[in-house]
Design a protein around this motif. Structure first.
Motif, PDB file in Angstrom:
ATOM      1  N   TRP A  13     138.439  15.955  67.811  1.00  0.00           N
ATOM      2  CA  TRP A  13     139.238  16.512  66.713  1.00  0.00           C
ATOM      3  C   TRP A  13     139.533  17.979  66.972  1.00  0.00           C
ATOM      4  O   TRP A  13     138.669  18.746  67.382  1.00  0.00           O
ATOM      5  CB  TRP A  13     138.489  16.391  65.384  1.00  0.00           C
ATOM      6  CG  TRP A  13     139.384  16.669  64.207  1.00  0.00           C
ATOM      7  CD1 TRP A  13     140.151  15.761  63.536  1.00  0.00           C
ATOM      8  CD2 TRP A  13     139.601  17.930  63.566  1.00  0.00           C
ATOM      9  NE1 TRP A  13     140.851  16.388  62.528  1.00  0.00           N
ATOM     10  CE2 TRP A  13     140.538  17.717  62.527  1.00  0.00           C
ATOM     11  CE3 TRP A  13     139.123  19.225  63.788  1.00  0.00           C
ATOM     12  CZ2 TRP A  13     140.980  18.740  61.692  1.00  0.00           C
ATOM     13  CZ3 TRP A  13     139.567  20.248  62.971  1.00  0.00           C
ATOM     14  CH2 TRP A  13     140.476  20.007  61.936  1.00  0.00           C
ATOM     15  N   ASN A  14     140.782  18.351  66.681  1.00  0.00           N
ATOM     16  CA  ASN A  14     141.237  19.730  66.872  1.00  0.00           C
ATOM     17  C   ASN A  14     142.213  20.057  65.757  1.00  0.00           C
ATOM     18  O   ASN A  14     143.094  19.250  65.436  1.00  0.00           O
ATOM     19  CB  ASN A  14     141.925  19.862  68.239  1.00  0.00           C
ATOM     20  CG  ASN A  14     142.530  21.224  68.482  1.00  0.00           C
ATOM     21  OD1 ASN A  14     142.105  22.223  67.898  1.00  0.00           O
ATOM     22  ND2 ASN A  14     143.535  21.284  69.332  1.00  0.00           N
ATOM     23  N   GLU A  15     142.087  21.263  65.191  1.00  0.00           N
ATOM     24  CA  GLU A  15     143.056  21.616  64.153  1.00  0.00           C
ATOM     25  C   GLU A  15     144.459  21.799  64.721  1.00  0.00           C
ATOM     26  O   GLU A  15     145.442  21.655  63.986  1.00  0.00           O
ATOM     27  CB  GLU A  15     142.607  22.872  63.401  1.00  0.00           C
ATOM     28  CG  GLU A  15     142.658  24.136  64.224  1.00  0.00           C
ATOM     29  CD  GLU A  15     142.212  25.376  63.448  1.00  0.00           C
ATOM     30  OE1 GLU A  15     141.452  25.248  62.476  1.00  0.00           O
ATOM     31  OE2 GLU A  15     142.622  26.487  63.825  1.00  0.00           O
ATOM     32  N   TYR A  16     144.590  22.129  66.006  1.00  0.00           N
ATOM     33  CA  TYR A  16     145.879  22.166  66.706  1.00  0.00           C
ATOM     34  C   TYR A  16     146.888  23.094  66.021  1.00  0.00           C
ATOM     35  O   TYR A  16     148.024  22.729  65.754  1.00  0.00           O
ATOM     36  CB  TYR A  16     146.442  20.745  66.827  1.00  0.00           C
ATOM     37  CG  TYR A  16     147.563  20.578  67.827  1.00  0.00           C
ATOM     38  CD1 TYR A  16     147.632  21.334  68.981  1.00  0.00           C
ATOM     39  CD2 TYR A  16     148.562  19.626  67.599  1.00  0.00           C
ATOM     40  CE1 TYR A  16     148.661  21.163  69.896  1.00  0.00           C
ATOM     41  CE2 TYR A  16     149.592  19.438  68.500  1.00  0.00           C
ATOM     42  CZ  TYR A  16     149.650  20.214  69.656  1.00  0.00           C
ATOM     43  OH  TYR A  16     150.670  20.028  70.553  1.00  0.00           O
ATOM     44  N   VAL A  17     146.450  24.317  65.783  1.00  0.00           N
ATOM     45  CA  VAL A  17     147.310  25.322  65.161  1.00  0.00           C
ATOM     46  C   VAL A  17     147.706  26.396  66.167  1.00  0.00           C
ATOM     47  O   VAL A  17     148.887  26.665  66.381  1.00  0.00           O
ATOM     48  CB  VAL A  17     146.619  25.949  63.932  1.00  0.00           C
ATOM     49  CG1 VAL A  17     147.421  27.137  63.406  1.00  0.00           C
ATOM     50  CG2 VAL A  17     146.431  24.899  62.840  1.00  0.00           C
ATOM     51  N   HIS A  18     146.721  27.031  66.810  1.00  0.00           N
ATOM     52  CA  HIS A  18     147.016  28.129  67.730  1.00  0.00           C
ATOM     53  C   HIS A  18     147.966  27.702  68.849  1.00  0.00           C
ATOM     54  O   HIS A  18     148.860  28.459  69.250  1.00  0.00           O
ATOM     55  CB  HIS A  18     145.728  28.663  68.361  1.00  0.00           C
ATOM     56  CG  HIS A  18     144.831  29.376  67.408  1.00  0.00           C
ATOM     57  ND1 HIS A  18     145.233  30.482  66.697  1.00  0.00           N
ATOM     58  CD2 HIS A  18     143.544  29.140  67.049  1.00  0.00           C
ATOM     59  CE1 HIS A  18     144.223  30.906  65.951  1.00  0.00           C
ATOM     60  NE2 HIS A  18     143.194  30.103  66.140  1.00  0.00           N
ATOM     61  N   ILE A  33     144.083  21.950  72.824  1.00  0.00           N
ATOM     62  CA  ILE A  33     142.694  21.977  73.272  1.00  0.00           C
ATOM     63  C   ILE A  33     142.120  20.563  73.290  1.00  0.00           C
ATOM     64  O   ILE A  33     141.351  20.200  74.193  1.00  0.00           O
ATOM     65  CB  ILE A  33     141.861  22.905  72.364  1.00  0.00           C
ATOM     66  CG1 ILE A  33     142.218  24.377  72.622  1.00  0.00           C
ATOM     67  CG2 ILE A  33     140.365  22.690  72.563  1.00  0.00           C
ATOM     68  CD1 ILE A  33     141.607  25.357  71.638  1.00  0.00           C
ATOM     69  N   HIS A  34     142.504  19.754  72.314  1.00  0.00           N
ATOM     70  CA  HIS A  34     141.973  18.393  72.240  1.00  0.00           C
ATOM     71  C   HIS A  34     142.314  17.579  73.475  1.00  0.00           C
ATOM     72  O   HIS A  34     141.511  16.751  73.914  1.00  0.00           O
ATOM     73  CB  HIS A  34     142.464  17.689  70.975  1.00  0.00           C
ATOM     74  CG  HIS A  34     143.944  17.668  70.800  1.00  0.00           C
ATOM     75  ND1 HIS A  34     144.671  18.805  70.492  1.00  0.00           N
ATOM     76  CD2 HIS A  34     144.849  16.654  70.883  1.00  0.00           C
ATOM     77  CE1 HIS A  34     145.953  18.489  70.385  1.00  0.00           C
ATOM     78  NE2 HIS A  34     146.089  17.196  70.627  1.00  0.00           N
ATOM     79  N   GLU A  49     139.564   8.959  71.977  1.00  0.00           N
ATOM     80  CA  GLU A  49     140.775   9.102  71.179  1.00  0.00           C
ATOM     81  C   GLU A  49     140.803  10.529  70.638  1.00  0.00           C
ATOM     82  O   GLU A  49     139.768  11.212  70.614  1.00  0.00           O
ATOM     83  CB  GLU A  49     140.812   8.097  70.025  1.00  0.00           C
ATOM     84  CG  GLU A  49     140.785   6.646  70.459  1.00  0.00           C
ATOM     85  CD  GLU A  49     142.052   6.211  71.180  1.00  0.00           C
ATOM     86  OE1 GLU A  49     143.089   6.878  70.995  1.00  0.00           O
ATOM     87  OE2 GLU A  49     141.996   5.206  71.917  1.00  0.00           O
ATOM     88  N   THR A  50     141.964  10.974  70.180  1.00  0.00           N
ATOM     89  CA  THR A  50     142.086  12.315  69.618  1.00  0.00           C
ATOM     90  C   THR A  50     142.617  12.238  68.190  1.00  0.00           C
ATOM     91  O   THR A  50     143.236  11.260  67.781  1.00  0.00           O
ATOM     92  CB  THR A  50     143.009  13.212  70.455  1.00  0.00           C
ATOM     93  OG1 THR A  50     144.339  12.674  70.449  1.00  0.00           O
ATOM     94  CG2 THR A  50     142.511  13.338  71.891  1.00  0.00           C
ATOM     95  N   ALA A  51     142.373  13.300  67.434  1.00  0.00           N
ATOM     96  CA  ALA A  51     142.876  13.419  66.068  1.00  0.00           C
ATOM     97  C   ALA A  51     143.092  14.903  65.779  1.00  0.00           C
ATOM     98  O   ALA A  51     142.391  15.757  66.332  1.00  0.00           O
ATOM     99  CB  ALA A  51     141.900  12.810  65.066  1.00  0.00           C
ATOM    100  N   THR A  52     144.055  15.200  64.905  1.00  0.00           N
ATOM    101  CA  THR A  52     144.359  16.595  64.584  1.00  0.00           C
ATOM    102  C   THR A  52     144.527  16.774  63.075  1.00  0.00           C
ATOM    103  O   THR A  52     144.715  15.812  62.324  1.00  0.00           O
ATOM    104  CB  THR A  52     145.641  17.076  65.286  1.00  0.00           C
ATOM    105  OG1 THR A  52     146.753  16.301  64.827  1.00  0.00           O
ATOM    106  CG2 THR A  52     145.513  16.961  66.798  1.00  0.00           C
TER     107      THR A  52
END
Length: 253
Positions: A13-18, A33-34, A49-52
């Motif tokens: 999990w990554n907030e995926y903002v920057h 980053i994820h 798996e990934t999630a944001t």
């Protein structure tokens, strides 16, 4: 002993903002980053798996978490945007046995603070300084294949005092070029789940491309995975193992 890595299901999990707002970060992590963390874990044979943050329920539905053995968490700029219902869902799964690997600035995430019960505050400085990540527990499986220290050429400083509970095991301590030290690899047990906090990973430096860091993440996910070889945990009202008189009627339950 955990399952073999290919039997361990990891959700990154990554907030995926920057990565979407800052050119420097986007150059280092063009797919987030994820994506880089997920690649490191796939190299170790994990099912990933990934999630944001931007996905419905932040990608962490009940169904996703039910199929997750280990959750890794990276956040920085948007901690407050994580829905409290998702936080409760994640922390409940950890206490039920799901592993959690918390990375870098996710020390301030709602999830980590809820599990620690403290502010999780610390000192910090961004000066692209050298970090030496020293192994303080060479017998721990998280440091398998790691030298006695890992040198990170450019890092954000985190310094003591780090307001967290005393770790159940401390596997890394960092020294920074500016003189500070920091407890950088902290292991905790929460209910039936295992939690590992790992300090390195500032978004403007290519820390997650460094092979030693990738190895630690793989080791951490293997360590944090549920232990299916242990005894079944039984709670609640329970019949006696030995023969005793159970006729006492003074209970208020």
């Amino acid at each position: 002993m955990t399952d073999a890595p290919d039997d361990v299901r990891v959700t990154v999990w990554n907030e995926y903002v920057h990565e979407q707002e800052n050119e420097t970060v986007a150059e280092i992590y063009p797919d987030g980053i994820h994506a880089v963390v997920a690649d490191a874990l796939r190299e170790g044979g994990f099912d990933v798996e990934t999630a944001t943050l931007q996905e419905p329920e932040h990608g962490l539905t009940e169904e996703v978490l039910a199929e997750t053995d280990v959750l890794t968490w990276w956040g920085h700029a948007a901690h407050d945007e994580v829905d409290d219902a998702v936080v409760d869902r994640v922390t409940a799964r950890v206490r039920d046995g799901m592993g959690l690997v918390v990375m870098h600035s996710a020390h301030f995430s709602k999830v980590f603070r809820a599990l620690m019960g403290t502010s999780c505050g610390l000192k910090w400085r961004e000066a692209a300084e050298t970090e030496r990540l020293w192994v303080t527990n060479p017998a721990h499986p998280i440091v398998d294949g790691v030298d006695e220290y890992v040198e990170i050429p450019e890092a954000e400083m985190y310094g003591e005092h780090f307001d967290v509970p005393e770790p159940d095991s401390l596997v890394f301590t960092s020294w920074f070029e500016g003189g500070e030290v920091f407890r950088s690899g902290c292991c905790y047990y929460r209910g039936e789940g295992r939690v590992f906090y790992f300090r390195p990973g500032h978004e403007t430096y290519p820390v997650y491309h460094q092979e030693e860091i990738r190895q630690v993440l793989r080791n951490a996910c293997e360590w944090a995975a549920p232990n299916d070889d242990g005894p079944e945990v039984v709670r609640g009202n329970h019949d006696p193992i030995e023969g005793i008189d159970t006729s006492d009627e003074r209970s208020v339950h």
